[in-house]
Design a protein around this motif. Structure first.
Motif, PDB file in Angstrom:
ATOM      1  N   MET A  79      23.461  67.645 -11.722  1.00  8.99           N
ATOM      2  CA  MET A  79      24.285  67.149 -11.197  1.00  8.99           C
ATOM      3  C   MET A  79      24.375  65.711 -11.588  1.00  8.99           C
ATOM      4  SD  MET A  79      26.143  67.574  -8.521  1.00  8.99           S
ATOM      5  CE  MET A  79      26.989  66.830  -7.124  1.00  8.99           C
ATOM      6  N   ASN A  80      23.495  64.855 -12.384  1.00  7.05           N
ATOM      7  CA  ASN A  80      23.694  63.718 -12.913  1.00  7.05           C
ATOM      8  C   ASN A  80      24.716  63.759 -13.995  1.00  7.05           C
ATOM      9  OD1 ASN A  80      23.374  60.888 -13.155  1.00  7.05           O
ATOM     10  ND2 ASN A  80      21.325  61.254 -13.879  1.00  7.05           N
ATOM     11  N   MET A  81      24.371  65.015 -14.695  1.00  2.00           N
ATOM     12  CA  MET A  81      25.188  65.083 -16.069  1.00  2.00           C
ATOM     13  C   MET A  81      26.575  65.165 -15.908  1.00  2.00           C
ATOM     14  SD  MET A  81      24.452  64.865 -19.232  1.00  2.00           S
ATOM     15  CE  MET A  81      23.879  65.702 -20.669  1.00  2.00           C
ATOM     16  N   MET A  82      26.923  66.005 -14.566  1.00  2.00           N
ATOM     17  CA  MET A  82      28.442  66.164 -14.105  1.00  2.00           C
ATOM     18  C   MET A  82      28.892  64.697 -14.068  1.00  2.00           C
ATOM     19  SD  MET A  82      29.108  69.452 -14.204  1.00  2.00           S
ATOM     20  CE  MET A  82      30.408  69.722 -12.884  1.00  2.00           C
ATOM     21  N   LYS A  83      28.180  64.111 -13.404  1.00  5.60           N
ATOM     22  CA  LYS A  83      28.946  62.567 -13.175  1.00  5.60           C
ATOM     23  C   LYS A  83      29.056  61.629 -14.365  1.00  5.60           C
ATOM     24  CE  LYS A  83      26.886  62.012  -8.514  1.00  5.60           C
ATOM     25  NZ  LYS A  83      25.859  60.893  -7.511  1.00  5.60           N
ATOM     26  N   ILE A  84      28.212  61.901 -15.216  1.00  3.50           N
ATOM     27  CA  ILE A  84      28.242  61.202 -16.422  1.00  3.50           C
ATOM     28  C   ILE A  84      29.548  61.712 -17.382  1.00  3.50           C
ATOM     29  CG2 ILE A  84      27.262  60.533 -18.747  1.00  3.50           C
ATOM     30  CD1 ILE A  84      24.523  60.422 -17.244  1.00  3.50           C
ATOM     31  N   ALA A  85      29.700  63.162 -17.189  1.00  8.54           N
ATOM     32  CA  ALA A  85      30.930  63.737 -18.067  1.00  8.54           C
ATOM     33  C   ALA A  85      32.254  63.261 -17.269  1.00  8.54           C
ATOM     34  CB  ALA A  85      30.651  65.263 -18.015  1.00  8.54           C
ATOM     35  N   ALA A  86      32.010  63.298 -15.922  1.00  8.74           N
ATOM     36  CA  ALA A  86      33.374  62.814 -15.100  1.00  8.74           C
ATOM     37  C   ALA A  86      33.967  61.356 -15.412  1.00  8.74           C
ATOM     38  CB  ALA A  86      33.185  63.308 -13.836  1.00  8.74           C
ATOM     39  N   LYS A  87      32.720  60.686 -15.683  1.00 12.52           N
ATOM     40  CA  LYS A  87      33.150  59.084 -15.853  1.00 12.52           C
ATOM     41  C   LYS A  87      33.747  58.964 -17.142  1.00 12.52           C
ATOM     42  CE  LYS A  87      29.838  57.024 -12.527  1.00 12.52           C
ATOM     43  NZ  LYS A  87      28.626  56.297 -12.132  1.00 12.52           N
ATOM     44  N   VAL A  88      33.077  59.731 -18.195  1.00 13.58           N
ATOM     45  CA  VAL A  88      33.416  59.674 -19.743  1.00 13.58           C
ATOM     46  C   VAL A  88      35.040  59.995 -19.537  1.00 13.58           C
ATOM     47  CG1 VAL A  88      33.113  60.585 -21.803  1.00 13.58           C
ATOM     48  CG2 VAL A  88      31.311  59.561 -20.620  1.00 13.58           C
ATOM     49  N   ALA A  89      35.175  61.180 -19.092  1.00 11.09           N
ATOM     50  CA  ALA A  89      36.527  61.900 -19.033  1.00 11.09           C
ATOM     51  C   ALA A  89      37.497  60.783 -18.419  1.00 11.09           C
ATOM     52  CB  ALA A  89      36.753  62.987 -18.319  1.00 11.09           C
ATOM     53  N   LEU A  90      37.087  60.247 -17.203  1.00  7.28           N
ATOM     54  CA  LEU A  90      38.097  59.265 -16.712  1.00  7.28           C
ATOM     55  C   LEU A  90      38.413  58.071 -17.488  1.00  7.28           C
ATOM     56  CD1 LEU A  90      39.627  58.489 -13.846  1.00  7.28           C
ATOM     57  CD2 LEU A  90      37.508  57.313 -13.160  1.00  7.28           C
ATOM     58  N   ILE A  91      37.299  57.584 -18.067  1.00  4.93           N
ATOM     59  CA  ILE A  91      37.459  56.179 -18.832  1.00  4.93           C
ATOM     60  C   ILE A  91      38.250  56.554 -19.908  1.00  4.93           C
ATOM     61  CG2 ILE A  91      36.296  54.689 -20.263  1.00  4.93           C
ATOM     62  CD1 ILE A  91      34.087  54.711 -18.244  1.00  4.93           C
ATOM     63  N   SER A  92      38.352  57.673 -20.480  1.00  2.00           N
ATOM     64  CA  SER A  92      39.055  58.013 -21.754  1.00  2.00           C
ATOM     65  C   SER A  92      40.592  58.484 -21.454  1.00  2.00           C
ATOM     66  CB  SER A  92      38.514  59.142 -22.352  1.00  2.00           C
ATOM     67  OG  SER A  92      38.580  60.464 -21.811  1.00  2.00           O
ATOM     68  N   VAL A  93      40.638  58.995 -20.557  1.00  2.00           N
ATOM     69  CA  VAL A  93      42.007  59.004 -20.004  1.00  2.00           C
ATOM     70  C   VAL A  93      42.549  57.767 -19.533  1.00  2.00           C
ATOM     71  CG1 VAL A  93      43.529  60.100 -18.010  1.00  2.00           C
ATOM     72  CG2 VAL A  93      41.874  61.394 -19.074  1.00  2.00           C
ATOM     73  N   VAL A  94      41.942  56.730 -18.890  1.00  2.00           N
ATOM     74  CA  VAL A  94      42.767  55.479 -18.319  1.00  2.00           C
ATOM     75  C   VAL A  94      42.667  54.909 -19.624  1.00  2.00           C
ATOM     76  CG1 VAL A  94      42.020  53.427 -17.102  1.00  2.00           C
ATOM     77  CG2 VAL A  94      41.495  55.805 -16.118  1.00  2.00           C
ATOM     78  N   SER A  95      41.986  54.823 -20.418  1.00  2.00           N
ATOM     79  CA  SER A  95      42.197  53.691 -21.911  1.00  2.00           C
ATOM     80  C   SER A  95      43.128  54.348 -22.855  1.00  2.00           C
ATOM     81  CB  SER A  95      40.799  53.548 -22.560  1.00  2.00           C
ATOM     82  OG  SER A  95      40.319  54.736 -22.903  1.00  2.00           O
ATOM     83  N   LEU A  96      43.543  55.531 -22.814  1.00  2.00           N
ATOM     84  CA  LEU A  96      44.701  56.117 -23.600  1.00  2.00           C
ATOM     85  C   LEU A  96      45.601  55.356 -23.623  1.00  2.00           C
ATOM     86  CD1 LEU A  96      45.157  58.498 -25.607  1.00  2.00           C
ATOM     87  CD2 LEU A  96      45.908  59.485 -23.774  1.00  2.00           C
ATOM     88  N   PRO A  97      46.401  54.934 -22.699  1.00  2.00           N
ATOM     89  CA  PRO A  97      47.908  54.263 -22.573  1.00  2.00           C
ATOM     90  C   PRO A  97      47.635  52.962 -23.203  1.00  2.00           C
ATOM     91  CG  PRO A  97      47.466  55.289 -20.523  1.00  2.00           C
ATOM     92  CD  PRO A  97      46.153  55.296 -21.275  1.00  2.00           C
ATOM     93  N   LEU A  98      46.364  52.293 -23.298  1.00  2.00           N
ATOM     94  CA  LEU A  98      46.134  50.835 -23.711  1.00  2.00           C
ATOM     95  C   LEU A  98      46.174  50.845 -25.210  1.00  2.00           C
ATOM     96  CD1 LEU A  98      43.544  49.586 -21.141  1.00  2.00           C
ATOM     97  CD2 LEU A  98      46.048  49.016 -21.341  1.00  2.00           C
ATOM     98  N   ALA A  99      45.421  51.949 -25.654  1.00  2.00           N
ATOM     99  CA  ALA A  99      45.048  52.292 -27.014  1.00  2.00           C
ATOM    100  C   ALA A  99      46.344  52.835 -27.982  1.00  2.00           C
ATOM    101  CB  ALA A  99      44.062  53.193 -27.490  1.00  2.00           C
ATOM    102  N   ALA A 100      47.238  53.178 -27.374  1.00  2.00           N
ATOM    103  CA  ALA A 100      48.564  53.767 -27.710  1.00  2.00           C
ATOM    104  C   ALA A 100      49.591  52.629 -27.952  1.00  2.00           C
ATOM    105  CB  ALA A 100      49.182  54.824 -27.047  1.00  2.00           C
TER     106      ALA A 100
END
Length: 103
Positions: A1-22
């Motif tokens: 369960m803990n691994m799922m939360k970490i994976a979800a947070k990493v995915a969310l951060i990468s999606v949110v930071s994508l427009p800033l990097a572009a």
């Protein structure tokens, strides 16, 4: 369960930071746009036109308001205002060049 939360947070951060990097400009791109704008301004004597026109306008208004001494003060104030206006115009034009991608 803990691994799922970490994976979800990493995915969310990468999606949110994508427009800033572009949309981020690199230092080199900014410098190229700035250099191109400076060359264009030098070729067309833009700074001299803006500062000189502002000084002349200030001198006319100062002469009407206060005679010869007012003309001198007005020319100084106009030239100072022209320098500020030229700086703002140049910064705006550099940002336009960065957005358009033409250096």
């Amino acid at each position: 369960m803990n691994m799922m939360k970490i994976a979800a947070k990493v995915a969310l951060i990468s999606v949110v930071s994508l427009p800033l990097a572009a949309g981020a400009q690199t230092y080199r791109e900014h410098e190229e746009a700035k250099h191109a704008q400076e060359r264009s301004d030098a070729r067309h004597h833009t700074k001299a036109k803006v500062v000189g026109g502002s000084a002349a306008g200030g001198a006319v208004i100062g002469a009407v308001a206060g005679g010869p001494k007012g003309a001198l003060i007005g020319a100084g104030v106009g030239a100072g205002g022209g320098l500020l206006a030229n700086k703002a115009r140049k910064d705006h034009d550099v940002k336009k060049r960065e957005r358009s991608g033409r250096y």
